[in-house]
Design an enzyme around this catalytic site. Sequence first.
Site, PDB file in Angstrom:
ATOM      1  N   HIS A 177       0.749  -1.126  -0.074  1.00  0.00           N
ATOM      2  CA  HIS A 177      -0.085  -0.054   0.135  1.00  0.00           C
ATOM      3  C   HIS A 177       0.955   1.029  -0.061  1.00  0.00           C
ATOM      4  O   HIS A 177       2.307   1.252   0.166  1.00  0.00           O
ATOM      5  CB  HIS A 177      -0.903  -0.100   1.231  1.00  0.00           C
ATOM      6  CG  HIS A 177      -0.182   0.125   2.697  1.00  0.00           C
ATOM      7  ND1 HIS A 177       0.534  -0.872   3.006  1.00  0.00           N
ATOM      8  CD2 HIS A 177       0.020   1.160   3.503  1.00  0.00           C
ATOM      9  CE1 HIS A 177       0.870  -0.537   4.281  1.00  0.00           C
ATOM     10  NE2 HIS A 177       0.711   0.929   4.472  1.00  0.00           N
ATOM     11  N   ASP A 179       0.727   5.168   1.599  1.00  0.00           N
ATOM     12  CA  ASP A 179       0.258   5.722   2.857  1.00  0.00           C
ATOM     13  C   ASP A 179      -0.676   6.974   2.261  1.00  0.00           C
ATOM     14  O   ASP A 179       0.082   7.851   1.483  1.00  0.00           O
ATOM     15  CB  ASP A 179       1.362   6.250   3.888  1.00  0.00           C
ATOM     16  CG  ASP A 179       1.787   5.052   4.531  1.00  0.00           C
ATOM     17  OD1 ASP A 179       1.212   3.916   4.555  1.00  0.00           O
ATOM     18  OD2 ASP A 179       2.681   5.354   5.322  1.00  0.00           O
ATOM     19  N   HIS A 234       4.734   0.027  -0.013  1.00  0.00           N
ATOM     20  CA  HIS A 234       5.420  -0.709   0.887  1.00  0.00           C
ATOM     21  C   HIS A 234       4.452  -1.682   1.478  1.00  0.00           C
ATOM     22  O   HIS A 234       3.390  -1.553   1.256  1.00  0.00           O
ATOM     23  CB  HIS A 234       6.233   0.194   1.816  1.00  0.00           C
ATOM     24  CG  HIS A 234       5.278   1.047   2.599  1.00  0.00           C
ATOM     25  ND1 HIS A 234       4.630   2.228   1.844  1.00  0.00           N
ATOM     26  CD2 HIS A 234       4.516   0.794   3.807  1.00  0.00           C
ATOM     27  CE1 HIS A 234       3.620   2.658   2.965  1.00  0.00           C
ATOM     28  NE2 HIS A 234       3.628   2.056   3.950  1.00  0.00           N
ATOM     29  N   ARG A 244       7.040  -9.339  15.499  1.00  0.00           N
ATOM     30  CA  ARG A 244       7.545  -8.004  15.021  1.00  0.00           C
ATOM     31  C   ARG A 244       7.002  -6.950  15.627  1.00  0.00           C
ATOM     32  O   ARG A 244       5.650  -7.015  15.528  1.00  0.00           O
ATOM     33  CB  ARG A 244       8.173  -8.142  13.564  1.00  0.00           C
ATOM     34  CG  ARG A 244       8.343  -6.634  12.934  1.00  0.00           C
ATOM     35  CD  ARG A 244       8.977  -6.699  11.705  1.00  0.00           C
ATOM     36  NE  ARG A 244       9.136  -5.490  11.016  1.00  0.00           N
ATOM     37  CZ  ARG A 244       8.700  -4.783  10.477  1.00  0.00           C
ATOM     38  NH1 ARG A 244       7.189  -5.159  10.181  1.00  0.00           N
ATOM     39  NH2 ARG A 244       8.891  -3.378   9.976  1.00  0.00           N
TER      40      ARG A 244
HETATM   41  C1  AKG Z   1       1.856   1.060   8.134  1.00  0.00           C
HETATM   42  O1  AKG Z   1       1.554   1.051   9.330  1.00  0.00           O
HETATM   43  O2  AKG Z   1       1.213   1.681   7.353  1.00  0.00           O
HETATM   44  C2  AKG Z   1       2.743   0.456   7.642  1.00  0.00           C
HETATM   45  O3  AKG Z   1       3.127   0.359   6.519  1.00  0.00           O
HETATM   46  C3  AKG Z   1       3.779  -0.264   8.443  1.00  0.00           C
HETATM   47  C4  AKG Z   1       5.016  -1.290   7.909  1.00  0.00           C
HETATM   48  C5  AKG Z   1       5.885  -1.937   9.047  1.00  0.00           C
HETATM   49  O4  AKG Z   1       5.282  -2.551   9.768  1.00  0.00           O
HETATM   50  O5  AKG Z   1       7.031  -1.866   8.820  1.00  0.00           O
END
Ligand code: AKG
Length: 276
Positions: A177, A179, A234, A244
């Site tokens: 996606h 942001d 990403h 994680r």
């Molecule tokens: C988001 O919160 O929009 C992410 O893309 C998080 C990415 C991640 O957890 O590294």
Amino acid sequence: SLPFIDLSDPHVASRVGHACTTWGAFQITNHGVPSRLLDDMEFLTGSLFRLPVHRKLNAARREDGISGYGVARIASFFNKQMWSEGFTVVGSPLDDFHKLWPVHHLKYCEIIQEYEEHMQKLAAKLMWLALGSLGVEEKDIEWASPGSDFRGAQAAIQLNHYPICPEPDRAMGLPAHTDSTLMTILYQNNTAGLQVYRDDVGWVTVPPVPGSLVVNVGDLLHILTNGMFPSVLHRARVNHLQSRFSMAYLWGPPSDLMISPLPKLVDPLHPPLYPS
Ligand code: AKG
């Protein structure tokens, strides 16, 4: 690999500008956010997601809610299973935190507030570095006030947890996606998972570097710069060895502001890509 920028570098503005133009993302060090605070945020995030489910559900996001516990807000755009859980903080988390931690909520509220203050300053600084590299000045942005702040900027903190996954190749923590922010500043704990995409190289893992932060250009900055900065695609992968955590600071303009390409970045050679 993704540009890694030392914010104390004398050429920082051109480095940030180059990273925004070529990747729409970069990693930073010497950003001024104390490592003690990053540790505190990681501790808070871990404590939150380790709570028993019934406690987390006490602070569940309501159906129309933007804050609280539940799948990340972006989830509604995807019709895919995600191996993650999220918690979004918008404004004061006092009520939600009280439901999660009847005893220690004030301590956690303080951590969030301190993090928010640091992130707000850092976001404004990065925004000026990025826009400054395109020749944009304070007078070109109506909602910028003297002293380099952005009046009425909106922010949310998105905490993510990706549990250990028995079959990581068949699941995705967060699907690909962009942001919908101006800019996102992400802290990931020391487990890899974040990947960014570029047409010519494909998916690239962003290695967690202790104490560093990842900065993403969001859709609104892409529009504001008339497409000069791409908003980076990403995703977050999962693995079968370690869980994680990540903490995203989602930063945007005042909610009632219409974003369109800055007139300064529009000319006959660069016609507006979006309506004004
Ligand atoms: C988001 O919160 O929009 C992410 O893309 C998080 C990415 C991640 O957890 O590294």
